[in-house]
Design a protein around this motif. Sequence first.
Motif, mmCIF file in Angstrom:
data_model
loop_
_atom_site.group_PDB
_atom_site.id
_atom_site.type_symbol
_atom_site.label_atom_id
_atom_site.label_comp_id
_atom_site.label_asym_id
_atom_site.label_seq_id
_atom_site.Cartn_x
_atom_site.Cartn_y
_atom_site.Cartn_z
ATOM 1 N N THR A 1 0.829 -1.214 0.000
ATOM 2 C CA THR A 1 0.000 0.000 0.000
ATOM 3 C C THR A 1 0.855 1.252 0.000
ATOM 4 N N THR A 2 1.894 1.258 0.828
ATOM 5 C CA THR A 2 2.793 2.417 0.875
ATOM 6 C C THR A 2 3.462 2.646 -0.471
ATOM 7 N N GLN B 1 1.025 4.247 -2.858
ATOM 8 C CA GLN B 1 0.777 5.643 -2.529
ATOM 9 C C GLN B 1 1.927 6.531 -2.993
ATOM 10 N N ARG C 1 2.080 6.814 -6.861
ATOM 11 C CA ARG C 1 1.041 7.705 -7.386
ATOM 12 C C ARG C 1 1.483 9.161 -7.273
#
Length: 386
Positions: free
Chosen positions: A124-125, A128, A131
């Motif tokens: 997830t990190t 993020q 992006r």
Amino acid sequence: MDRSTVTPVEILRRWQAGDRPIALDFEHLALWELADDVRSSSRASLTRAFGITSDNVADVVRCKTDLFFSLVDELHTFPLKSTVFLETLWNLWLPLAMQLSAAKQSLNRPLIQGILGGQGTGKTTLCQVLRLILGKLGYSTVSLSLDDLYKTYADRQQLQKADPRLIWRGPPGTHDIDLGIAVLDKLRGSQTRDLAALDNPKSDALKPDLINKNIEIPRFNKSAYGGAGDRSQPEIISGADIVLFEGWFVGVNPVADDKLNEFLADAPFPISTEGDCQFARDMNVKLHDYLPLWNRLDRLMVLYPQDYRISQVWRNQAEREMMAAGKSGMSEAEINRFVEYFWKALHPELFIKSMVEGDRVDLVIEILSDRTVGTICRAIDFNLSY
């Protein structure tokens, strides 16, 4: 030049504090990219992973520098605040974003990047951060998790009645594969007809009305139904240049029966009974259903923990932090059973290793026990060093 007196992090800290780059900074950084000292094995693997050579190193450093300064006022918003933040930014996140940019430019459609990693490896990190950086390069990016493709609560209730072993969501068989294929096909746009024809040559491929302006990205609410989880409102987007598709077995292929049985014969923890072995065999068979979904991936990277068992420790740490913040959480015994359930379904010592040893993985990112990044390399280099 005496490179021992300066490190990239020291240069980046000066830049972050307001200094402007000088010619000597670029020389130091270029030499570091092509380091030939005791770090040569690790650095050589990293430079090969990102295609850095003596011919292009100056351009690479300039591009990374430009990206760094485009982000410098936003670094405090990044989801990671570790002591090696700047080192990870320079060595991994910036060149990885540049690599994805180059890969996207070689296509006439959106790029689908698969990210395979177990619990706590930082999927997830990473999404993020990518992006944020890709946005500075002018790309729109959407993240899709394998978790977002879970079957509905009602469907999983029926699934559990048919197979009581599926006590939790997560293993192969608990996802809506057709939904995933439809979403990725819509995101891929103009190439979807060819892909659908590959899956089913007798079909009409995709109807023109499947390629529309608005695309629904499925989302999953893990807290619904007392933690059992259910679908939530989808996210509506108009499209994306790059899709980051992550999950704990994204891209994982089934292994040959003889290889699986040989592995199971050694009773690897936590697989201890014949029932456990049969569960592992059945989950391996279920992986065949996911192959059409994996066919949509253009690239695949693996977040490879130094020791897969550390994910159990990470999960316990996360639960303790949640409970300290006043949120509900599982006990250590409950967490251990939960994590071991996933290992019984697809044991990482077999399935992730098999992926890294194959020809499907483009990039391997080693995750150390403190969750910092270790070796960054191509799969072939990873196999040679382990």
